[in-house]
Design an enzyme around this catalytic site. Structure first.
Site, PDB file in Angstrom:
ATOM      1  N   GLN A  38      35.839   0.129  65.346  1.00 25.11           N
ATOM      2  CA  GLN A  38      36.216   0.798  66.912  1.00 25.11           C
ATOM      3  C   GLN A  38      35.029  -0.283  67.656  1.00 25.11           C
ATOM      4  OE1 GLN A  38      36.754   4.688  66.081  1.00 25.11           O
ATOM      5  NE2 GLN A  38      37.120   5.518  68.288  1.00 25.11           N
TER       6      GLN A  38
ATOM      7  N   SER B  32      32.625  -0.396  58.689  1.00 24.29           N
ATOM      8  CA  SER B  32      33.522   1.406  59.243  1.00 24.29           C
ATOM      9  C   SER B  32      34.753   1.340  59.419  1.00 24.29           C
ATOM     10  CB  SER B  32      32.797   2.100  61.159  1.00 24.29           C
ATOM     11  OG  SER B  32      33.007   3.209  60.909  1.00 24.29           O
ATOM     12  N   LEU B  33      35.659   1.667  60.496  1.00 29.61           N
ATOM     13  CA  LEU B  33      37.456   1.843  60.157  1.00 29.61           C
ATOM     14  C   LEU B  33      37.160   0.131  59.315  1.00 29.61           C
ATOM     15  CD1 LEU B  33      39.950   0.569  61.695  1.00 29.61           C
ATOM     16  CD2 LEU B  33      39.557   2.273  60.282  1.00 29.61           C
TER      17      LEU B  33
ATOM     18  N   ARG C 189      41.732  10.543  59.055  1.00 32.01           N
ATOM     19  CA  ARG C 189      40.261   9.702  59.397  1.00 32.01           C
ATOM     20  C   ARG C 189      40.222  10.655  60.625  1.00 32.01           C
ATOM     21  NH1 ARG C 189      36.975   5.269  60.323  1.00 32.01           N
ATOM     22  NH2 ARG C 189      35.286   5.514  59.583  1.00 32.01           N
TER      23      ARG C 189
ATOM     24  N   HIS D 265      29.239   9.216  61.226  1.00 26.74           N
ATOM     25  CA  HIS D 265      28.272   8.482  60.009  1.00 26.74           C
ATOM     26  C   HIS D 265      27.006   8.855  60.271  1.00 26.74           C
ATOM     27  CE1 HIS D 265      30.814   5.315  59.665  1.00 26.74           C
ATOM     28  NE2 HIS D 265      31.060   4.523  60.547  1.00 26.74           N
TER      29      HIS D 265
ATOM     30  N   GLN E 293      31.357   7.406  52.588  1.00 24.04           N
ATOM     31  CA  GLN E 293      31.293   6.508  54.270  1.00 24.04           C
ATOM     32  C   GLN E 293      30.880   7.503  55.845  1.00 24.04           C
ATOM     33  OE1 GLN E 293      33.753   5.219  57.199  1.00 24.04           O
ATOM     34  NE2 GLN E 293      33.584   2.732  55.807  1.00 24.04           N
TER      35      GLN E 293
END
Length: 295
Positions: free
Chosen positions: A11, A89-90, A114, A189, A238
């Site tokens: 993102q 991340s994503l 998510r 996170h 994660q």
């Protein structure tokens, strides 16, 4: 053969107009149609719509996943395959898809949920820091309850996450070249995402994870892994764990990687790599025309 890693951005890399020419790929049309059915809205319509909508977590994450996965398919059809994969991340979900850990639909359903959980998160704050003393930053984080190093992107770039009060206290204490509050409502996170992470773990549990055909460097553990059960365990962690991207980059020369291909919009990850590991060649594939050039 040149040892290669495929990198997938997360993102923040999205841009209006991304994926516009994917409709020209025959193999992409079926996946875009299926994505629209699962999501209840059109990926391409959102990508060419208002920036404010595309920038909303609820839409950003599924769009990035769908577009990057379709680019992966196009490269695979041309018999291109990396030696390693990693995603920020994503982007880790696309990396797992590229490695054959789950199918397109399973990954998209996970990303959809998510995104929903993260879109509704409240009570947190994230700030990106540029140019700082790493030792002093870590020291202040360790002394301050309610804040963590969320994204360890490079030696000179990081994101802290936590309660607004704790994040503000660290920002006020650490000298930086620049501090930018991110436009998010939750402390991604970080331990503040524990409730969402628990719900997400329950969703993940019944989904089969195949052993990876390509070693994956995960956000919470940058060591290459192919074991499906272990990759699932890493993915569960994660949402509350730090994105250890600086360590992932440091691992690449150790693995003998000579070339990095960033698949998806923008060149955020290539830029980080250029500053720290310029000996690794970099390439970006963000469109069907880019795929045509390399095949």
């Amino acid at each position: 053969m040149t040892k290669t890693v495929w990198l997938f951005p997360g993102q923040g890399s999205q841009a209006v107009g991304m994926g516009a020419d994917l409709k020209d790929l025959p193999a992409a049309q079926a996946k875009l149609a299926r994505a629209d059915e699962i999501l209840g809205w059109s990926v391409l319509d959102v990508c060419r719509g208002e920036e404010s909508q595309l920038a909303r977590t609820l839409y950003t994450q599924p769009c990035l996943y769908a577009i990057a996965s379709i680019l992966v398919d196009a490269l695979a059809e041309g018999n291109l395959k990396p030696d390693f994969v990693a995603g920020h991340s994503l982007g880790e979900y696309v990396a797992l898809y590229a490695a054959g850990v789950f199918d397109f639909e399973s990954g998209l359903r996970l990303v959809k949920r998510r995104a929903e959980l993260m879109d509704t998160a409240e009570g947190g704050k994230m700030v990106a820091l540029l140019g700082f003393d790493r030792e002093k930053l870590q020291d202040f984080i360790d002394k301050t309850d309610g804040v963590v190093l969320a994204n360890d992107n490079s030696d000179g770039q990081a994101v802290i996450s936590g309660t607004p009060e704790a994040v503000d206290a660290v920002v006020a204490s650490v000298k930086t070249k620049k501090a930018v509050a991110l436009n998010v409502s939750g402390a991604f996170h970080s331990p503040l995402m524990a409730e969402a992470a628990q719900e997400f773990a329950a969703l993940l549990e019944p989904i089969p994870f195949n052993d990876a055909a390509i070693p994956v460097l995960s956000n919470v553990d940058p060591t290459p892994c192919t074991e499906g059960a272990q990759l699932k365990e890493r993915l569960v962690k994660q949402m509350t764990g730090s994105v250890r991207w600086r360590e992932i980059m440091a691992k690449l020369p150790e693995l003998g990687v000579e070339k990095a291909v960033e698949i998806g919009p923008g060149q955020v990850l290539a830029g980080l790599l250029k500053r720290g590991y310029s000996a690794i060649a970099r390439e970006n594939i963000s469109s069907a025309s880019d795929v045509a050039k390399v095949l």
